[in-house]
Scaffold this motif. Structure first.
Motif, short mmCIF file in Angstrom:
data_model
loop_
_atom_site.label_atom_id
_atom_site.label_comp_id
_atom_site.label_asym_id
_atom_site.label_seq_id
_atom_site.Cartn_x
_atom_site.Cartn_y
_atom_site.Cartn_z
N UNK A 34 13.68 16.33 -32.69
CA UNK A 34 14.29 15.21 -31.98
C UNK A 34 15.68 15.61 -31.53
N UNK A 35 15.99 15.31 -30.27
CA UNK A 35 17.32 15.57 -29.72
C UNK A 35 18.13 14.29 -29.69
N UNK A 36 19.30 14.33 -30.28
CA UNK A 36 20.21 13.19 -30.26
C UNK A 36 21.56 13.63 -29.74
N UNK A 37 22.48 12.68 -29.63
CA UNK A 37 23.79 12.99 -29.06
C UNK A 37 24.58 13.96 -29.94
N UNK A 38 24.32 13.94 -31.24
CA UNK A 38 25.09 14.79 -32.14
C UNK A 38 24.33 16.03 -32.59
N UNK A 39 23.23 16.36 -31.93
CA UNK A 39 22.52 17.58 -32.27
C UNK A 39 21.01 17.40 -32.31
N UNK A 40 20.35 18.34 -32.96
CA UNK A 40 18.89 18.37 -33.04
C UNK A 40 18.45 18.15 -34.49
N UNK A 41 17.34 17.44 -34.66
CA UNK A 41 16.83 17.11 -35.98
C UNK A 41 15.35 17.47 -36.06
N UNK A 42 14.92 17.85 -37.26
CA UNK A 42 13.51 18.13 -37.52
C UNK A 42 12.99 17.07 -38.49
N UNK A 82 12.54 26.55 -40.97
CA UNK A 82 11.23 26.42 -40.34
C UNK A 82 11.21 27.29 -39.09
N UNK A 83 10.07 27.93 -38.85
CA UNK A 83 9.90 28.80 -37.69
C UNK A 83 8.80 28.24 -36.80
N UNK A 84 9.11 28.07 -35.52
CA UNK A 84 8.13 27.59 -34.55
C UNK A 84 7.55 28.81 -33.84
N UNK A 85 6.22 28.91 -33.89
CA UNK A 85 5.54 30.16 -33.51
C UNK A 85 4.94 30.15 -32.12
N UNK A 86 5.17 29.12 -31.32
CA UNK A 86 4.61 29.13 -29.97
C UNK A 86 5.47 30.02 -29.07
N UNK A 87 5.12 30.05 -27.78
CA UNK A 87 5.78 30.96 -26.86
C UNK A 87 7.03 30.40 -26.20
N UNK A 110 13.32 30.54 -35.51
CA UNK A 110 13.65 30.06 -36.85
C UNK A 110 14.88 29.13 -36.81
N UNK A 111 14.74 27.95 -37.39
CA UNK A 111 15.83 26.98 -37.47
C UNK A 111 16.14 26.68 -38.93
N UNK A 112 17.41 26.66 -39.27
CA UNK A 112 17.81 26.28 -40.63
C UNK A 112 17.77 24.76 -40.77
N UNK A 113 17.38 24.28 -41.94
CA UNK A 113 17.28 22.85 -42.21
C UNK A 113 18.41 22.42 -43.13
N UNK A 114 19.22 21.50 -42.67
CA UNK A 114 20.33 20.97 -43.45
C UNK A 114 20.04 19.52 -43.81
N UNK A 115 19.93 19.24 -45.10
CA UNK A 115 19.65 17.88 -45.56
C UNK A 115 19.55 17.84 -47.07
N UNK A 170 15.80 16.30 -41.26
CA UNK A 170 16.79 17.32 -41.54
C UNK A 170 17.53 17.67 -40.25
N UNK A 171 18.80 18.04 -40.40
CA UNK A 171 19.57 18.54 -39.26
C UNK A 171 19.16 19.99 -39.01
N UNK A 172 18.89 20.32 -37.76
CA UNK A 172 18.47 21.67 -37.39
C UNK A 172 19.67 22.47 -36.93
#
Length: 403
Positions: A156-164, A123-128, A133-138, A6-8
């Motif tokens: 994952x980081x790519x040239x056109x953005x971040x993906x989950x 999805x929400x990442x709970x570490x420090x 919270x990131x919205x998932x587009x897909x 998914x696109x983050x």
């Protein structure tokens, strides 16, 4: 096992937090490699323990979730284990000695450190690290799967953005009616492949078509001052263009492989060593642009998914031998037509595809005997000594259940 991507969507501060998490993963992995280099006999458990020590010594490492630190140490061990395996197998050439990573592109969490929303659209990442919270587009149906079946989550980081990415432990095998057809495939540069029925699929040459734009983007990068924001923007545009071409090549190979596997009960193809072929500097660019490895990877994946037989055949003399009488007819690469004294006159690639199919059937037996066995699957193809066949590699489940 499948991977859903998914696109983050987030804010700039969240993206900065992701970059910091990726740098931390790179630091832990490189530190584990250094520990292995300095201490003989270091094992996988030692690297896992060392990730805990790093968390106590460095505050930025302690901010990362413990499972993400473990995954980083596992990355280091996987590169070490691959090096050991290559040495044991006496792989010719370089053995892949573990190296330090200069750039990181992903951070991986296991069962903890993240939480899905009830509708599974965020999805929400709970570490420090402060990713939050990131919205998932897909378009993938993540809600169909139980959360317990999600083994890992990767950013994952790519040239056109971040993906989950979600690694889901599900079985996606499908049963299809037998077609009674067998086919041999001969890949090439003029045509993407020619099958044993005489059909040829054109080579799209995505890199060749996009090369003009790539050169333009590369010139823009070279003209910018190093370290400037304009240079970073130009590098990003160049990366997006490369990403577009790689996605086109991957999608093309995936769609063709799926169509071929669904239409045939047995698919035979050449066991090409692309790594050795690209050493020819005259053809290296065209060979990489063709995407033969991606095509083979998806053939084997869909062969497992649809319970079809996929066979890798030794390519030796498939172009020289006559598919009608078996006599050797020597020809150079410039000779595109096979002409034999027995009266057989075929296109060079068509003749090779027939030889590939016949060589596969001669070893696995008539495909009809396999169709009668309801328990047979794409992974049951036998490999015999001196048969011209090689062992299949494992399939990669990297596609949606819809395919």
């Amino acid at each position: 096992m499948i991977i859903l991507e998914f696109k983050a969507k987030g804010t700039k501060s969240q993206y900065s937090s992701i970059d910091e998490a990726i740098r931390t993963v790179k630091f832990i992995r490189n530190s584990c490699i250094r520990l292995w280099l300095d201490n003989k006999g270091t094992g996988k458990s030692d690297l896992s323990k060392y990730s805990k020590i790093l968390a106590r010594e460095f505050s930025f490492a302690n901010e990362l979730n413990s499972t993400a630190r473990q995954a980083a140490s596992e990355r280091a061990w996987s590169s070490i284990a691959r090096f050991y395996d290559n040495c044991k197998k006496k792989v010719p050439g370089k053995k892949g000695f573990p190296k330090f990573h200069k750039r990181g592109r992903s951070v991986e969490y296991k069962k903890s450190g993240w939480k899905l929303s009830p509708d599974k659209k965020s999805i929400t990442f709970t570490d420090k690290k402060g990713i939050g919270k990131l919205k998932l587009k897909g378009t993938w149906d993540l809600w169909r799967f139980d959360k317990k079946k999600i083994n890992r989550v990767r950013i994952v980081r790519r040239a056109d953005g971040y993906y989950v990415q979600f690694c889901v432990a599900v079985d996606i095998k499908e049963d299809l009616n037998s077609t009674g057809r067998t086919i041999g495939l001969d890949v090439g540069l003029k045509e993407f492949y020619t099958d044993s029925d005489g059909h040829s699929e054109p080579n799209p040459r995505f890199y060749h078509k996009g090369e003009k734009r790539l050169k333009f983007c590369q010139r823009r990068v070279s003209r910018k001052k190093k370290g400037s924001s304009n240079r970073k923007k130009a590098v990003n545009r160049l990366g997006r263009q490369h990403l577009k071409i790689s996605r086109q090549r991957e999608e093309h190979a995936k769609r063709l492989a799926r169509c071929v596997v669904r239409s045939n009960d047995l698919v035979a193809y050449e066991d090409l060593r692309v790594k050795n072929l690209v050493k020819n500097h005259c053809l290296a660019k065209s060979i990489n642009d063709a995407g033969w490895y991606q095509f083979r990877k998806w053939l084997e994946h869909f062969g497992t998914k649809f319970s079809r037989i996929t066979v890798a055949v030794n390519p030796a003399y498939t172009s020289q031998n006559c598919s009608n009488c078996g006599e050797v007819v020597k020809k150079s690469l410039s000779t595109r037509t096979h002409v034999c004294e027995c009266g057989c006159e075929l296109d060079r690639d068509h003749n090779a595809a027939i030889n590939i199919r016949n060589r596969a059937i001669s070893t696995t037996g008539h495909v009809g005997t396999w169709i009668l066995d309801p328990n047979a699957s794409g992974d049951l193809t036998s490999t015999l000594l001196d048969s011209g066949l090689v062992e299949q590699v494992g399939s990669l489940n990297e596609e949606s259940p819809r395919l």
